[in-house]
Design an enzyme around this catalytic site. Structure first.
Site, PDB file in Angstrom:
ATOM      1  N   ARG A 177       1.650  37.532  60.706  1.00 34.84           N
ATOM      2  CA  ARG A 177       0.900  36.277  60.633  1.00 34.84           C
ATOM      3  C   ARG A 177       0.940  35.520  61.962  1.00 34.84           C
ATOM      4  O   ARG A 177       0.739  34.307  62.012  1.00 34.84           O
ATOM      5  CB  ARG A 177       1.446  35.424  59.490  1.00 34.84           C
ATOM      6  CG  ARG A 177       0.989  35.995  58.146  1.00 34.84           C
ATOM      7  CD  ARG A 177       1.969  35.716  57.033  1.00 34.84           C
ATOM      8  NE  ARG A 177       1.557  36.424  55.817  1.00 34.84           N
ATOM      9  CZ  ARG A 177       1.844  37.707  55.557  1.00 34.84           C
ATOM     10  NH1 ARG A 177       2.525  38.434  56.428  1.00 34.84           N
ATOM     11  NH2 ARG A 177       1.432  38.269  54.433  1.00 34.84           N
TER      12      ARG A 177
ATOM     13  N   THR B 219      41.139  41.298  38.338  1.00 25.86           N
ATOM     14  CA  THR B 219      40.920  39.909  37.947  1.00 25.86           C
ATOM     15  C   THR B 219      41.113  39.678  36.441  1.00 25.86           C
ATOM     16  O   THR B 219      40.735  40.516  35.622  1.00 25.86           O
ATOM     17  CB  THR B 219      39.490  39.494  38.345  1.00 25.86           C
ATOM     18  OG1 THR B 219      39.327  39.780  39.730  1.00 25.86           O
ATOM     19  CG2 THR B 219      39.236  38.018  38.090  1.00 25.86           C
TER      20      THR B 219
ATOM     21  N   THR C 201      37.765  35.974  48.231  1.00 29.55           N
ATOM     22  CA  THR C 201      36.764  34.977  48.613  1.00 29.55           C
ATOM     23  C   THR C 201      36.869  34.719  50.115  1.00 29.55           C
ATOM     24  O   THR C 201      37.839  35.119  50.764  1.00 29.55           O
ATOM     25  CB  THR C 201      37.023  33.647  47.888  1.00 29.55           C
ATOM     26  OG1 THR C 201      38.313  33.167  48.300  1.00 29.55           O
ATOM     27  CG2 THR C 201      36.991  33.794  46.380  1.00 29.55           C
TER      28      THR C 201
ATOM     29  N   ARG D  85      37.271  46.182  52.002  1.00 37.64           N
ATOM     30  CA  ARG D  85      36.686  44.934  52.512  1.00 37.64           C
ATOM     31  C   ARG D  85      35.606  45.169  53.572  1.00 37.64           C
ATOM     32  O   ARG D  85      34.545  44.549  53.501  1.00 37.64           O
ATOM     33  CB  ARG D  85      37.771  44.005  53.045  1.00 37.64           C
ATOM     34  CG  ARG D  85      38.400  43.248  51.916  1.00 37.64           C
ATOM     35  CD  ARG D  85      39.462  42.258  52.341  1.00 37.64           C
ATOM     36  NE  ARG D  85      39.943  41.607  51.137  1.00 37.64           N
ATOM     37  CZ  ARG D  85      41.202  41.314  50.881  1.00 37.64           C
ATOM     38  NH1 ARG D  85      42.142  41.589  51.764  1.00 37.64           N
ATOM     39  NH2 ARG D  85      41.539  40.734  49.751  1.00 37.64           N
TER      40      ARG D  85
ATOM     41  N   PHE E 127      35.355  40.572  34.862  1.00 39.88           N
ATOM     42  CA  PHE E 127      34.566  40.803  36.096  1.00 39.88           C
ATOM     43  C   PHE E 127      34.783  42.195  36.682  1.00 39.88           C
ATOM     44  O   PHE E 127      34.870  42.357  37.898  1.00 39.88           O
ATOM     45  CB  PHE E 127      34.926  39.755  37.164  1.00 39.88           C
ATOM     46  CG  PHE E 127      34.592  38.331  36.801  1.00 39.88           C
ATOM     47  CD1 PHE E 127      33.793  38.022  35.705  1.00 39.88           C
ATOM     48  CD2 PHE E 127      35.069  37.279  37.579  1.00 39.88           C
ATOM     49  CE1 PHE E 127      33.483  36.697  35.392  1.00 39.88           C
ATOM     50  CE2 PHE E 127      34.764  35.955  37.283  1.00 39.88           C
ATOM     51  CZ  PHE E 127      33.970  35.662  36.176  1.00 39.88           C
TER      52      PHE E 127
ATOM     53  N   ALA F 161      43.524  34.472  36.505  1.00 40.89           N
ATOM     54  CA  ALA F 161      44.068  34.971  37.774  1.00 40.89           C
ATOM     55  C   ALA F 161      42.992  35.709  38.551  1.00 40.89           C
ATOM     56  O   ALA F 161      42.671  36.857  38.262  1.00 40.89           O
ATOM     57  CB  ALA F 161      45.260  35.900  37.524  1.00 40.89           C
ATOM     58  N   GLY F 162      42.394  35.001  39.504  1.00 42.26           N
ATOM     59  CA  GLY F 162      41.373  35.603  40.353  1.00 42.26           C
ATOM     60  C   GLY F 162      41.913  35.807  41.752  1.00 42.26           C
ATOM     61  O   GLY F 162      42.492  36.845  42.072  1.00 42.26           O
TER      62      GLY F 162
ATOM     63  N   ASP G  28      42.133  46.849  52.485  1.00 36.68           N
ATOM     64  CA  ASP G  28      41.878  47.140  53.899  1.00 36.68           C
ATOM     65  C   ASP G  28      40.729  48.132  54.033  1.00 36.68           C
ATOM     66  O   ASP G  28      39.961  48.090  54.989  1.00 36.68           O
ATOM     67  CB  ASP G  28      43.117  47.730  54.581  1.00 36.68           C
ATOM     68  CG  ASP G  28      44.253  46.719  54.656  1.00 36.68           C
ATOM     69  OD1 ASP G  28      44.006  45.529  54.407  1.00 36.68           O
ATOM     70  OD2 ASP G  28      45.384  47.138  54.952  1.00 36.68           O
TER      71      ASP G  28
ATOM     72  N   GLU H  22      36.210  40.812  46.330  1.00 33.27           N
ATOM     73  CA  GLU H  22      37.093  41.429  47.335  1.00 33.27           C
ATOM     74  C   GLU H  22      37.779  40.366  48.195  1.00 33.27           C
ATOM     75  O   GLU H  22      37.962  40.539  49.397  1.00 33.27           O
ATOM     76  CB  GLU H  22      36.304  42.391  48.237  1.00 33.27           C
ATOM     77  CG  GLU H  22      35.796  43.618  47.532  1.00 33.27           C
ATOM     78  CD  GLU H  22      36.926  44.536  47.103  1.00 33.27           C
ATOM     79  OE1 GLU H  22      37.146  44.589  45.875  1.00 33.27           O
ATOM     80  OE2 GLU H  22      37.574  45.169  47.946  1.00 33.27           O
TER      81      GLU H  22
HETATM   82  C1  LIG Z   1      29.998  40.072  40.112  1.00 33.62           C
HETATM   83  C2  LIG Z   1      31.456  40.159  40.257  1.00 33.62           C
HETATM   84  C3  LIG Z   1      32.065  41.405  40.354  1.00 33.62           C
HETATM   85  C4  LIG Z   1      33.445  41.506  40.445  1.00 33.62           C
HETATM   86  N1  LIG Z   1      34.028  42.749  40.464  1.00 33.62           N
HETATM   87  C5  LIG Z   1      35.392  42.832  40.357  1.00 33.62           C
HETATM   88  C6  LIG Z   1      36.023  44.083  40.170  1.00 33.62           C
HETATM   89  O1  LIG Z   1      35.370  45.124  40.158  1.00 33.62           O
HETATM   90  N2  LIG Z   1      37.363  44.103  39.987  1.00 33.62           N
HETATM   91  C7  LIG Z   1      38.112  42.960  40.010  1.00 33.62           C
HETATM   92  O2  LIG Z   1      39.319  43.051  39.838  1.00 33.62           O
HETATM   93  N3  LIG Z   1      37.547  41.770  40.210  1.00 33.62           N
HETATM   94  C8  LIG Z   1      36.193  41.665  40.373  1.00 33.62           C
HETATM   95  N4  LIG Z   1      35.605  40.437  40.526  1.00 33.62           N
HETATM   96  C9  LIG Z   1      36.445  39.262  40.570  1.00 33.62           C
HETATM   97  C10 LIG Z   1      36.510  38.606  41.955  1.00 33.62           C
HETATM   98  O3  LIG Z   1      37.288  39.385  42.828  1.00 33.62           O
HETATM   99  C11 LIG Z   1      37.049  37.189  41.751  1.00 33.62           C
HETATM  100  O4  LIG Z   1      36.039  36.449  41.145  1.00 33.62           O
HETATM  101  C12 LIG Z   1      37.481  36.551  43.037  1.00 33.62           C
HETATM  102  O5  LIG Z   1      38.617  37.183  43.552  1.00 33.62           O
HETATM  103  C13 LIG Z   1      37.763  35.067  42.881  1.00 33.62           C
HETATM  104  O6  LIG Z   1      38.576  34.801  41.793  1.00 33.62           O
HETATM  105  P1  LIG Z   1      38.148  33.684  40.727  1.00 33.62           P
HETATM  106  O7  LIG Z   1      36.740  33.949  40.380  1.00 33.62           O
HETATM  107  O8  LIG Z   1      39.139  33.660  39.666  1.00 33.62           O
HETATM  108  O9  LIG Z   1      38.184  32.357  41.566  1.00 33.62           O
HETATM  109  P2  LIG Z   1      39.479  31.412  41.790  1.00 33.62           P
HETATM  110  O10 LIG Z   1      40.605  32.251  42.242  1.00 33.62           O
HETATM  111  O11 LIG Z   1      39.632  30.532  40.639  1.00 33.62           O
HETATM  112  O12 LIG Z   1      38.975  30.584  43.041  1.00 33.62           O
HETATM  113  C14 LIG Z   1      38.112  29.440  42.914  1.00 33.62           C
HETATM  114  C15 LIG Z   1      37.922  28.849  44.298  1.00 33.62           C
HETATM  115  O13 LIG Z   1      39.195  28.437  44.820  1.00 33.62           O
HETATM  116  C16 LIG Z   1      39.432  29.029  46.050  1.00 33.62           C
HETATM  117  N5  LIG Z   1      40.859  29.296  46.208  1.00 33.62           N
HETATM  118  C17 LIG Z   1      41.688  29.943  45.369  1.00 33.62           C
HETATM  119  N6  LIG Z   1      42.919  30.020  45.881  1.00 33.62           N
HETATM  120  C18 LIG Z   1      42.885  29.410  47.082  1.00 33.62           C
HETATM  121  C19 LIG Z   1      43.829  29.180  48.115  1.00 33.62           C
HETATM  122  N7  LIG Z   1      45.101  29.586  48.027  1.00 33.62           N
HETATM  123  N8  LIG Z   1      43.404  28.510  49.198  1.00 33.62           N
HETATM  124  C20 LIG Z   1      42.141  28.080  49.308  1.00 33.62           C
HETATM  125  N9  LIG Z   1      41.204  28.277  48.391  1.00 33.62           N
HETATM  126  C21 LIG Z   1      41.576  28.947  47.270  1.00 33.62           C
HETATM  127  C22 LIG Z   1      38.620  30.289  46.027  1.00 33.62           C
HETATM  128  O14 LIG Z   1      38.332  30.730  47.338  1.00 33.62           O
HETATM  129  C23 LIG Z   1      37.380  29.846  45.298  1.00 33.62           C
HETATM  130  O15 LIG Z   1      36.507  29.211  46.177  1.00 33.62           O
HETATM  131  C24 LIG Z   1      34.225  40.330  40.474  1.00 33.62           C
HETATM  132  C25 LIG Z   1      33.605  39.096  40.428  1.00 33.62           C
HETATM  133  C26 LIG Z   1      32.257  39.001  40.313  1.00 33.62           C
HETATM  134  C27 LIG Z   1      31.628  37.642  40.221  1.00 33.62           C
END
Ligand SMILES: Cc1cc2nc3c(=O)[nH]c(=O)nc-3n(C[C@H](O)[C@H](O)[C@H](O)COP(=O)(O)OP(=O)(O)OC[C@H]3O[C@@H](n4cnc5c(N)ncnc54)[C@H](O)[C@@H]3O)c2cc1C
Ligand SMILES: Cc1cc2nc3c(=O)[nH]c(=O)nc-3n(C[C@H](O)[C@H](O)[C@H](O)COP(=O)(O)OP(=O)(O)OC[C@H]3O[C@@H](n4cnc5c(N)ncnc54)[C@H](O)[C@@H]3O)c2cc1C
Lengths: 364, 418
Positions: free
Chosen positions: B297, B140, B397, B272, B172, B144-145, B269, B395
């Site tokens: 209770r 992340t 959303t 998750r 993250f 780019a999440g 795979d 892993e």
């Molecule tokens: C405590 C914690 C630990 C983490 N650990 C790691 C780690 O070890 N390594 C790592 O690489 N990452 C890690 N992450 C990152 C995590 O994988 C991301 O936060 C997650 O993938 C979502 O990305 P984002 O937060 O950028 O949300 P965004 O991608 O901005 O998404 C925001 C919202 O939009 C939705 N969305 C996005 N695209 C679409 C789509 N095409 N269709 C429908 N809905 C969509 C998402 O589902 C979400 O609800 C961690 C995050 C946290 C909070």
């Protein structure tokens, strides 16, 4: 060792019943629902699958294999996938046979089981459900009282499948604090089969209300003799059967909606390419699979002779909810066409809504 | 044959971890929730010898050797089944502490899924010896999440072709502090060797702890799982050996297709279902506690009772229990397929969707059912609710995993259904 893969034998049963469901049941389901009747050759063919006889030991006229709830649910899912009315029709003799198999005295088994399995399809049935919102199998309003060597039974039953043709009924009644079952033959005085019922779903399945006014039967008709029955244990066979049928109905609805959504275009692309449709489909598939696994697990516990009330009740509650959710979404995905009877999804919704009501209407 | 018997070694392991959870994890769970950046050394030191003796492969498959039973017949592999149970039981103890478990974690899983045998040996050996170590995985980035293909961290070859030079920012990163700085661990960093190539250009690189140019710049403050460090890591001309690109180097030289993105997906795979297992461990903790608290209770759950006689609380508890069970069976199916060496991407995402949702629902409902007690920090129930919430986010959303499931069901590419 944990496994989700059916054995070869189990897979053979699945494949055989699935073929029958796809080739025979599904093409006839619309008309059966509309006309409220099921062609007899479909039932005859279904009976030829030998599902009930294979659960009955040889000494009682069956094929001599042990009765397995797990095998039963594998078949039931496919039958439910075919058509729910037809499935319940075909499984009606189970309602009589399975309680006798598990709880019958030797004499009762000898007397009844061969009649059920040796010939063609024979309409034997059972009466559990009562026509009231607060129906409770643990506190039936149908009452049995013993006078010397005779039971006097009075009450009112509903949703008794095939009652008009049934040669004998297994009638559940309250005796003191427990629920017991009584074998009552057709024509016994005081036993009246009322008008055929009409429900929102399972319309091709003939069901009837039943009245019992001071029906007298000898004490030997009490299922299990002095021992009687454990209604909770017996209901487990019904819970998993209904859960499996629900999985079958829902699987059909999911597949239909999926295929429709791929070919139906709106706004220049298949509607399945919209997340709101695609996500519904994903959730439908997940729920169908989860309910299936819950059903397998509960059936497995039953076969292991564990006290499976908890697992079976959970599986059924889960499947009830799942079936409604999945069939409802299938209607939604088809839009206006989903509301039209030419598409099967509205029928599946009408059928699916019934599962929370059907306790006792099917057994594996 | 369809069967639900859990192998005895797994049952024994779960018993052991349950004891650990009750006696070691839960007593300190509240403390570490309130001391966000403190390392839980008591837990770490206690668990490390066990992890180390298992080769530190806490997140990885059994080695490839054929196992046999007493009669010499091949025994089915149970590596992932075991792992799912271990993760579930540790998370039942405390999910935050579970995430602090030393070993390969997600970084190890990435090496396992994408590394060559030589790389596996070189990078994973450390988890079977010496002091506790951690690995982490950094995908992340700030912009780019979910859209992993949009990562901007770059890897370019040095002039002499002997090193990769990484530049970019990762956020993250679970366990990032421990992996990058405070132990002799490593971080698997996903970077692009060709920003114009999209997914095809994405590759995993192993960056050893303490490599110059890699800096932990921030630790997040979180809703839950507070004891687990979540780090931002900046790469500034960070040079790593050429051989630290995971997978066969030839693949890189020749075509920039394949491996990269697929490697990431293959890792998921495997991981998750384990995230799903963790989610359901928390859910089970919440459910069991609620049931026993209410039972003490005088509120009992009756099964198979007529619907109109069920109390509202009973109905809720039964609903929670069945949802939990449904999730767990989906996890078991996903890991069983993994153990059998079968493709399980669909099952893995199904389990993740369901478990993420169930853990959130069950843990939130538990707070509700216990009223002021549930909301209070006297009990752990409110903490479990906060801990559980992450599982529908990382892993992939809930939405991203639904997309994956839907694409598989509909036969759509990621372009056709986005
Ligand atoms: C405590 C914690 C630990 C983490 N650990 C790691 C780690 O070890 N390594 C790592 O690489 N990452 C890690 N992450 C990152 C995590 O994988 C991301 O936060 C997650 O993938 C979502 O990305 P984002 O937060 O950028 O949300 P965004 O991608 O901005 O998404 C925001 C919202 O939009 C939705 N969305 C996005 N695209 C679409 C789509 N095409 N269709 C429908 N809905 C969509 C998402 O589902 C979400 O609800 C961690 C995050 C946290 C909070
Ligand atoms: C009983 C009945 C009476 C009616 N009366 C009238 C009437 O008097 N006059 C009249 O003109 N029409 C009438 N209609 C038609 C009705 O308005 C349409 O059925 C309705 O607009 C949906 O269109 P559709 O059936 O073609 O479904 P589709 O447009 O094919 O939609 C199928 C599914 O895809 C979804 N979908 C479509 N596009 C998108 C998108 N971009 N994003 C997400 N989801 C999408 C829909 O929500 C639906 O779930 C009637 C229909 C019925 C059933």
């Amino acid at each position: 060792m944990i496994s989700f893969t059916p054995s070869e034998e189990q897979q053979l049963i699945i494949d055989t019943v699935r073929r029958y469901a796809s080739d025979r049941m599904r093409p006839a389901a619309y008309e059966a629902d509309e006309k409220r009747t099921i062609p007899q050759d479909i039932i005859a063919r279904g009976w030829d699958l030998g599902l009930l006889p294979s659960a009955i030991p040889e000494q009682y006229g069956g094929f001599g294999e042990t009765h397995q709830a797990l095998t039963g649910v594998l078949a039931a899912e496919e039958l439910g996938y075919g058509d729910l009315s037809m499935a319940l029709y075909l499984m009606t003799p189970n309602l009589f046979a399975i309680p006798i198999l598990h709880y019958g005295t030797e004499e009762q088994k000898q007397k009844w089981l061969p009649r059920l399995v040796e010939g063609g399809f024979a309409p034997y049935t059972a009466a559990l459900i009562e026509p009231r919102w607060s129906f409770d199998p643990h506190a039936l309003h149908t009452v049995a009282e013993r006078e010397g060597n005779v039971y006097e039974i009075s009450g009112h039953k509903a949703l008794v499948p095939l009652a008009a043709d049934a040669q004998a009924f297994l009638v559940y009644a309250r005796e003191g604090e427990t629920t017991q079952a009584f074998i009552i033959e057709r024509g016994t005085e005081g036993l009246a089969v009322l008008e055929r019922e009409s429900f929102m779903g399972i319309r091709a399945l003939p069901t009837y209300e039943l009245r019992l006014d001071d029906v007298h039967v000898p004490a030997s008709c009490r299922l299990g003799g002095e021992q009687g029955i454990d209604i909770d244990h017996l209901m487990n066979y019904s819970r998993v059967a209904l859960a499996a049928l629900a999985v079958g109905v829902a699987r059909g609805a999911f597949e239909y909606a999926r295929d429709y959504a791929k070919q139906r275009e709106a706004f220049g692309k298949p509607i399945a390419q919209n997340q709101s449709i695609a996500f519904m489909l994903a959730e439908m598939a997940i729920e169908v699979e989860a309910a299936r696994l819950m059903t397998y697990e509960a059936a497995w516990h039953i076969d292991k002779e564990h006290n499976a009330v908890q697992q079976a009740a959970l599986a059924k509650a889960y499947a009830d909810e799942m079936a409604l959710m999945v069939t409802d979404r299938a209607v939604q995905i088809l839009g206006g066409h989903g509301y039209i009877r030419e598409h099967p999804v509205e029928r599946w919704l009408r059928n699916g809504r019934g599962f929370s009501t059907f306790l006792g209407l099917a057994m594996v | 044959m369809i069967d639900f018997e859990i192998p005895t070694p797994i049952k024994r392991q779960v018993q052991f971890i349950t004891m650990l959870g009750e006696q070691v994890m839960r007593p300190v769970a509240r403390y570490y929730d309130e001391h966000e950046s403190e390392r839980p050394w008591d837990y770490i030191n206690l668990i490390w010898p066990t992890i180390r003796d298992r080769g530190g492969r806490s997140f990885s498959v059994e080695d490839g050797t054929e196992k046999t039973d007493k009669e010499g017949k091949p025994r089915p592999r149970i590596g992932y089944l075991m792992l799912a149970h271990v993760v579930e039981a540790l998370s039942w103890g405390d999910a935050g502490l579970y995430l602090c478990t030393p070993g390969g974690a997600l970084g190890g899983a990435a090496v396992d899924a994408t590394g060559t045998p030589e790389q596996k040996e070189r990078f994973l050996k450390r988890f079977g010896e010496g002091e506790p170590k951690w690995a982490a995985m950094a995908m992340t980035e700030p912009h780019a999440g979910s859209d992993t293909a949009a990562i901007r961290t770059t890897a370019r070859l040095s002039e002499d072709g002997k090193e990769w030079i990484l530049n970019g920012e990762k956020i993250f990163v679970t366990g990032g502090l421990m992996a990058a700085k405070e132990s002799r661990g490593f971080v698997v960093v996903w970077a692009t060797v060709d920003p114009s190539a999209g997914r095809a250009g994405m590759k995993p690189f192993v960056v050893e702890a303490g490599t110059p140019g890699m800096t932990v710049t921030k630790l997040e403050h979180k809703h839950g799982i507070r004891v687990s460090d979540t780090a931002a890591i900046v790469f500034n001309d960070c040079r790593i050996p050429y051989d630290n690109i995971l997978g066969s180097p030839e693949v890189v030289k020749g075509d920039t297709e394949h491996k990269g993105f697929k490697g990431a997906m293959k890792t998921f795979d495997a991981t998750r279902p384990l995230v799903a297992a963790s989610a359901l461990g928390i859910a089970r903790a919440s459910l069991e506690f609620t049931v026993s608290y209410l039972k003490d209770r005088g509120v009992k759950v009756r099964y198979g009772v007529a619907p109109h006689l069920q109390t509202a609380v009973e109905r809720d508890l039964i609903h929670m229990e069945m949802q939990h069970r449904a999730g767990w069976l989906l996890v078991l199916k996903a890991v069983t397929k993994m153990d059998a060496g079968q493709e399980n991407a669909l099952e893995a995402s199904m389990a993740k969707v369901k478990a993420g949702q169930v853990a959130t629902y069950v843990s939130q409902k538990a707070v509700e059912l216990l009223g002021p007690e549930g909301y209070s920090c006297k009990l752990l129930v409110e903490k479990w609710m906060r801990d559980a919430r992450i599982n529908d986010i990382y892993e992939g959303t809930g939405q991203i995993n639904r997309l994956i499931v839907a694409r598989r069901l509909l036969g759509y590419t990621s372009r056709e259904l986005r």
